[in-house]
Design a protein around this motif. Sequence first.
Motif, PDB file in Angstrom:
ATOM      1  N   CYS A  32      36.076  33.395  51.841  1.00 41.57           N
ATOM      2  CA  CYS A  32      35.353  32.343  52.550  1.00 41.57           C
ATOM      3  C   CYS A  32      36.309  31.578  53.462  1.00 41.57           C
ATOM      4  CB  CYS A  32      34.669  31.404  51.542  1.00 41.57           C
ATOM      5  SG  CYS A  32      33.502  30.258  52.286  1.00 41.57           S
ATOM      6  N   GLY A  33      37.241  32.309  54.053  1.00 44.69           N
ATOM      7  CA  GLY A  33      38.165  31.698  54.997  1.00 44.69           C
ATOM      8  C   GLY A  33      37.454  31.456  56.321  1.00 44.69           C
ATOM      9  N   CYS A  39      28.839  40.113  53.051  1.00 42.04           N
ATOM     10  CA  CYS A  39      29.284  40.919  51.909  1.00 42.04           C
ATOM     11  C   CYS A  39      30.279  40.140  51.044  1.00 42.04           C
ATOM     12  CB  CYS A  39      29.891  42.222  52.415  1.00 42.04           C
ATOM     13  SG  CYS A  39      30.483  43.299  51.101  1.00 42.04           S
ATOM     14  N   HIS A  40      31.322  39.589  51.668  1.00 43.67           N
ATOM     15  CA  HIS A  40      32.330  38.831  50.916  1.00 43.67           C
ATOM     16  C   HIS A  40      31.750  37.539  50.334  1.00 43.67           C
ATOM     17  CE1 HIS A  40      35.725  41.006  53.218  1.00 43.67           C
ATOM     18  NE2 HIS A  40      35.526  41.578  52.042  1.00 43.67           N
ATOM     19  N   LEU A  41      30.884  36.883  51.093  1.00 45.38           N
ATOM     20  CA  LEU A  41      30.288  35.639  50.600  1.00 45.38           C
ATOM     21  C   LEU A  41      29.405  35.892  49.385  1.00 45.38           C
ATOM     22  CD1 LEU A  41      29.465  33.987  54.043  1.00 45.38           C
ATOM     23  CD2 LEU A  41      31.207  33.217  52.407  1.00 45.38           C
ATOM     24  N   HIS A  42      28.634  36.982  49.412  1.00 43.91           N
ATOM     25  CA  HIS A  42      27.810  37.327  48.238  1.00 43.91           C
ATOM     26  C   HIS A  42      28.688  37.654  47.034  1.00 43.91           C
ATOM     27  CE1 HIS A  42      23.723  37.141  49.671  1.00 43.91           C
ATOM     28  NE2 HIS A  42      24.040  37.820  50.763  1.00 43.91           N
ATOM     29  N   GLU A  43      29.772  38.398  47.269  1.00 36.81           N
ATOM     30  CA  GLU A  43      30.707  38.709  46.166  1.00 36.81           C
ATOM     31  C   GLU A  43      31.249  37.420  45.557  1.00 36.81           C
ATOM     32  OE1 GLU A  43      33.853  41.208  47.629  1.00 36.81           O
ATOM     33  OE2 GLU A  43      32.475  42.822  48.165  1.00 36.81           O
ATOM     34  N   LEU A  44      31.667  36.509  46.412  1.00 39.35           N
ATOM     35  CA  LEU A  44      32.232  35.242  45.942  1.00 39.35           C
ATOM     36  C   LEU A  44      31.175  34.411  45.213  1.00 39.35           C
ATOM     37  CD1 LEU A  44      34.558  33.280  45.733  1.00 39.35           C
ATOM     38  CD2 LEU A  44      34.075  32.534  48.067  1.00 39.35           C
ATOM     39  N   GLU A  85      31.062  26.044  45.634  1.00 40.61           N
ATOM     40  CA  GLU A  85      29.819  26.799  45.496  1.00 40.61           C
ATOM     41  C   GLU A  85      28.834  26.417  46.616  1.00 40.61           C
ATOM     42  OE1 GLU A  85      27.046  28.305  41.811  1.00 40.61           O
ATOM     43  OE2 GLU A  85      28.158  26.431  41.566  1.00 40.61           O
ATOM     44  N   LEU A  86      28.770  25.134  46.950  1.00 42.11           N
ATOM     45  CA  LEU A  86      27.921  24.687  48.061  1.00 42.11           C
ATOM     46  C   LEU A  86      28.424  25.221  49.400  1.00 42.11           C
ATOM     47  CD1 LEU A  86      27.009  20.976  47.288  1.00 42.11           C
ATOM     48  CD2 LEU A  86      25.417  22.803  47.851  1.00 42.11           C
ATOM     49  N   ILE A  87      29.729  25.237  49.578  1.00 44.33           N
ATOM     50  CA  ILE A  87      30.304  25.746  50.825  1.00 44.33           C
ATOM     51  C   ILE A  87      29.922  27.205  51.024  1.00 44.33           C
ATOM     52  CG2 ILE A  87      32.487  26.392  51.942  1.00 44.33           C
ATOM     53  CD1 ILE A  87      33.621  23.719  50.731  1.00 44.33           C
ATOM     54  N   VAL A  88      30.041  28.002  49.968  1.00 46.70           N
ATOM     55  CA  VAL A  88      29.715  29.429  50.063  1.00 46.70           C
ATOM     56  C   VAL A  88      28.220  29.613  50.337  1.00 46.70           C
ATOM     57  CG1 VAL A  88      29.626  31.604  48.775  1.00 46.70           C
ATOM     58  CG2 VAL A  88      31.686  30.189  48.697  1.00 46.70           C
ATOM     59  N   ALA A  89      27.371  28.885  49.632  1.00 47.48           N
ATOM     60  CA  ALA A  89      25.926  28.994  49.857  1.00 47.48           C
ATOM     61  C   ALA A  89      25.576  28.569  51.283  1.00 47.48           C
ATOM     62  CB  ALA A  89      25.160  28.152  48.842  1.00 47.48           C
ATOM     63  N   ALA A 120      23.457  18.863  52.338  1.00 46.54           N
ATOM     64  CA  ALA A 120      23.497  19.824  51.227  1.00 46.54           C
ATOM     65  C   ALA A 120      23.761  19.080  49.929  1.00 46.54           C
ATOM     66  CB  ALA A 120      24.610  20.834  51.466  1.00 46.54           C
ATOM     67  N   TRP A 121      23.099  19.522  48.853  1.00 45.08           N
ATOM     68  CA  TRP A 121      23.385  18.967  47.542  1.00 45.08           C
ATOM     69  C   TRP A 121      23.066  19.968  46.460  1.00 45.08           C
ATOM     70  CZ3 TRP A 121      19.145  17.163  50.264  1.00 45.08           C
ATOM     71  CH2 TRP A 121      17.920  17.270  49.639  1.00 45.08           C
TER      72      TRP A 121
END
Length: 188
Positions: A32-33, A39-44, A85-89, A120-121
Amino acid sequence: AIDEVNRILESKGTEKAVEIRASLQVMMTDKCGIFRNACHLHELAGEFGKLHDRFGNIRIDDKSAVFNYDLLEAIELGHMLEFSELIVAGALAREESRGAHSRTDFPKRDDVKWLRHTLAWKKGKEMKFDMSDEVIKGALITRNGEVLHPGVKEAMKKWEDFLAAGKASGFAEKELIPSLLDRLKREL
């Protein structure tokens, strides 16, 4: 908040906050850089359950009530897990590239959909993202289609006025730039 502190202080787990934090840091940097893809975001996103389980098994050695950096680090880690977790979502939901959020699978900006304020929350396991109904007002669209924040629009107007006044007085643009920078520093 008191329950969170007491839970951490009373925990007899085996995990150290520093080790969980290091895992989170590597995962966020790798998947998530600045350059991201679905693909990577779902894995994370799938890894957060394991990280939360590890955090639930945390142990701190310092049980004191004053200047307890071990406790502070554990509390901060819990918050970092939630925010990460919020950042990735949010990165998954935002199917565009903008600023330091560059989706390699969505390389273009989408101002029609995303030039809005987003809130976001997370409550429990539920994450929610609300976008304002209004497009950000006062944004300046440049010739190449770039959208600038209203504050940038005002700064550009000052720049143009300053350059015009300087040129009218016979100065070259390169002679005016140091003076303009000094003036902007005073105004900011």
